[in-house]
Design an enzyme around this catalytic site. Structure first.
Site, PDB file in Angstrom:
ATOM      1  CD  GLU A 129      -3.220  -1.150   2.212  1.00  0.00           C
ATOM      2  OE1 GLU A 129      -2.383  -0.903   3.533  1.00  0.00           O
ATOM      3  OE2 GLU A 129      -3.891  -0.659   1.645  1.00  0.00           O
ATOM      4  CD  GLU A 151      -3.807  -6.054   3.726  1.00  0.00           C
ATOM      5  OE1 GLU A 151      -3.612  -6.823   2.681  1.00  0.00           O
ATOM      6  OE2 GLU A 151      -3.518  -5.085   4.153  1.00  0.00           O
TER       7      GLU A 151
END
Ligand code: NAD
Length: 732
Positions: A129, A151
């Site tokens: 990210e 995730e």
């Protein structure tokens, strides 16, 4: 000590290097985030800095967010945990957005300082990210590196802008497998998917060269430009509409609606696609907070990440026993299990002697590894050299003398105490006295089998699940006399073959089978009662079980079920509670319907062995009652059949650590992963409510649902499993 270092080169490139002290892999903490932000701010303000490269001093870039930090953010926030999570996430967005805008004039879209990411290896979660917030991503040409946002696999979704940026970069369709399945790609595949920009030999040098030559337009993200359109269309675009309708159906089909993170992710994507970028980030943060506040997510993180990792790292390993790493393993029996155990051992670099009664059986066992390696080569996951190396480590033979020098023997011959005793004696006559002897029995008591061993202290159960190469759990069983060195040996071996261990005490069916058999039995019992088989199967799936009980018994085979039932009845005598179940199972067996392997069982199958639906003959023999139970009632029967067994296992001392009860249930038999495991599920429900439900079920269906004493006591005291049995408690 700082997690990020700053260095300004004479060429005008500022290098920010991620290097968390005392860790082999970088993980992000909030302190680290602030240090990163301070360095970025300094570089942006410094006129002598022309561009910035963010990189890592380790062999990988980053493993993700420190989930302990994330969990503590909520736990230490007093009355306003949601606000603490939301504020923390928004701070993260702020830092990454500063990198992305890099001092750009919002009106002219000019003046940003080029910022590139140079990744030497793996970048997962916030590692990727962060890179996605930079203007260009360079990755080392390292096929072992994995890039992605996993995730979702621990009950979260990418909440540091990964969701919003990836969807805007690739479109909802392109981003779906990465976000919804947590798919990790090697650098070349990640480039082909459009996630990263360049795969190069020297990412740092390439990134430096790029920032020195980048133009203004290279530093503006498409979503910051006027007229940006999402690839594949936003939700109300005709093409986008189809994507979103399809995605919603697919996610619901896969998750049955029980995983809050998948739903929240989809909402964040959908709602985010309708608004400007910065609002979309806020929406992403809201949904992320929503997920963090859901007890299911907290339980999943605890079991599937924190506790799973703790067990893998030896949380229950006896202290003070020196390293017991295995160098040479002897495997007795080259059948389905022995062949699989040989493969995973050789894959871990361990020398393997694979013994069977006949040479061709031993050779077939080795050929199994060859088949698996050929498949892996076909999929580009292994090389010919790796195959040759792995096969060279396996010696198939009938000669017990080859066991000389083994430091571990794993027995996987027929499930017959006499045969097992015979091979134990033969093997131990050759192997030295330091060699630990393990049995892979699934039903026979370890303490009894140990009697055939010259050394009961060095005798242990190492119970694999089938198929061995795929199943992550290994159940280690201590007999009455098993000593610490044997436990340590088994744990060190499981660590070498990269699986997750639990250590339990010896009792009928140990832990996993003890819980799964009542689940199957409850499903079969309902069929006998006239509950629609489709209701039983769907109720199980809707509550997150990977297979309904009838499909599960078809997969494991009905003759095995019959064999276990007969042995259990012989052992229990008059106390045997499952005659109603046996009526159905034995009848199926008499019909020759043995499950998937005979292409006939509770389900019907086509010639290729594909299930075509529930078998009609079942409904003829056990007609459905007019009055069908409520789906929740069916689910409670199926879940309580399992979780009460888990509580009894804890009560009886078979389970020594609740973490093992939960992790073992999810990895061993797929117990509703959204719940975090049986004990986490009971905590979510509350002991008092659980007891109330048990009382009702007992009244309607019998005493197998009676609340165990421990649960009743916890209900009275208002306790939870994770409150009472501190997860740091040592087992083994
Ligand atoms: P299998 O029948 O496929 O293999 C057993 C092998 O042992 C055969 O190749 C046989 O030739 C060999 N063998 C038998 N007697 C021998 C002897 N005296 N000397 C040398 N080799 C001998 O059985 P399997 O499914 O691999 O199961 C093996 C063990 O693993 C059993 O104890 C079983 O309970 C246990 N287990 C099985 C599963 C499963 O799902 N199949 C799961 C966990 C544990």
């Amino acid at each position: 000590m700082s997690d990020f270092h700053y260095e300004k080169g004479a060429d005008g490139v500022a290098i920010i290097t991620w290097d968390v002290p005392d860790k082999s892999m970088n993980v992000m903490s909030f302190e680290g985030l602030e240090q990163l932000d301070a360095h970025v701010a300094a570089a942006l303000e410094d006129d002598a800095v022309k561009g910035i490269v963010i990189t890592s001093a380790k062999k990988d870039f980053a493993g993700g967010m420190d989930l302990n930090v994330l969990a503590s953010l909520k736990d230490s926030a007093g009355d306003e945990p949601a606000k603490a999570v939301f504020d923390g996430i928004m701070r993260m967005h702020g830092v990454l957005r500063r990198i992305e805008r890099a001092g750009m004039d919002p009106k002219t879209l000019k003046g940003a300082k080029p910022i590139a990411a140079a990744l030497p290896g793996t970048a997962a979660g916030i590692g990727l990210e962060l890179a996605l917030a930079t203007h260009r991503i360079f990755v080392a040409d390292n096929p072992k590196a994995k890039l992605g946002l996993p995730e979702i696999l621990v009950g979260l979704f990418p909440g540091a802008g990964g969701t919003t940026r990836l969807v805007r970069k690739l479109g909802a369709m392109g981003a779906a497998p990465l976000l919804l399945e947590g798919k990790m790609n090697d650098p070349k595949k990640a480039k082909a998917a459009g996630v990263i920009d360049e795969v190069v030999d020297d990412p740092l040098a390439a990134a430096k060269a790029w920032v020195l030559n980048a133009k203004d337009s290279d530093c503006v993200k498409p979503w910051d430009m006027k007229g940006y359109k999402m690839p594949g269309g936003a939700p109300y675009h005709p093409a986008g509409f189809m994507t979103f309708v399809g995605a919603a159906a697919m996610v619901h089909g896969r998750t049955q609606g029980v995983y809050p993170a998948a739903k929240a992710l989809l909402s964040a994507v959908y709602e985010g696609a309708l608004v400007p970028f910065d609002t979309a980030l806020k929406i992403e943060a809201r949904w992320f907070t929503h997920v963090m506040m859901n007890p299911s997510s907290a339980a999943m993180i605890r079991s599937l990440f924190l506790n799973k990792e703790a067990l893998e790292k030896g949380a229950v390993r006896p202290q003070g026993v020196p390293d017991q790493k295995v160098h040479k393993v002897g495997i007795l029996g080259a059948g389905m299990m022995g062949a699989g155990i040989a493969y995973v051992s050789a894959r871990a670099g361990i020398e393997v002697v694979l013994i069977d009664a006949a040479q061709d059986a031993a050779d077939r066992g080795k050929a199994y590894s060859e088949g698996l390696m050929d498949k892996a080569i076909g999929r580009g996951r292994a090389t010919k050299e790796q195959k040759e190396d792995l096969l060279a480590r396996i010696t198939p033979t009938t000669d017990y003398a080859a066991l000389k020098g083994c430091d571990l023997i794993v027995e996987a011959v027929f499930e017959d105490p006499k045969v097992k005793a015979e091979v134990t004696a033969k093997a131990q006559a050759v192997a030295g006295k330091d060699c630990i002897f393990a049995t892979n029995t699934s039903t026979l008591p370890i303490t009894e089998l140990a009697k055939a061993s010259v050394d009961a202290e060095g005798f242990i159960g190492i119970h694999f699940f089938s198929p061995v190469d795929k199943m992550a759990l290994v159940e280690i069983i201590k007999g009455k006399e098993t000593g610490d060195r044997a436990v340590a040996k088994a744990l060190d071996y499981v660590r070498q073959i990269r699986k997750t261990p639990i250590v339990v005490n010896d009792a009928r069916f140990f832990y996993a089978n003890r819980c799964i058999i009542p689940y199957i039995n409850e499903g079969v019992r309902m069929v006998a009662e006239g509950v629609e088989p489709a209701l039983v199967e769907n109720a199980a799936k809707l509550v997150g079980m990977p297979l309904g009980p009838l499909q599960l018994v078809d997969e494991t085979s009905i003759d095995l079920g019959v064999k276990i039932a007969k042995a259990t009845k012989a052992a229990m005598g008059a106390a045997y509670p499952d005659d109603a179940v046996d009526d159905v199972l034995f009848w199926m067996y008499d019909q020759g319907r043995l499950g998937r392997k005979s292409k006939s069982g509770f389900y019907a199958y086509d010639d290729k062995g594909k299930r075509t639906g529930l078998w009609q003959g079942l409904a003829d023999k056990y007609p459905a009652q007019d009055d069908q139970p409520d789906v929740t009632e069916v689910q409670h029967r199926l879940l309580f059949a399992q979780v009460l067994e888990a509580v009894r296992a804890l009560e009886d001392g078979v389970l020594m650590d609740i973490r093992e009860g939960d992790v073992g249930a999810i990895l061993g038999w797929g117990f509703a992963p959204w719940s975090g495991g049986p004990l986490s599920w009971l905590d979510m429900l509350g002991a008092a409510r659980a007891v109330e439900l048990c009382d009702g079920l007992t009244e309607r269906y019998g005493k197998r649902f009676a609340a165990p004493k421990l649960l009743r006591e916890m209900a009275e005291k208002g306790e939870t499993f994770y409150g009472r049995f501190a997860p740091t408690a040592k087992a083994a």
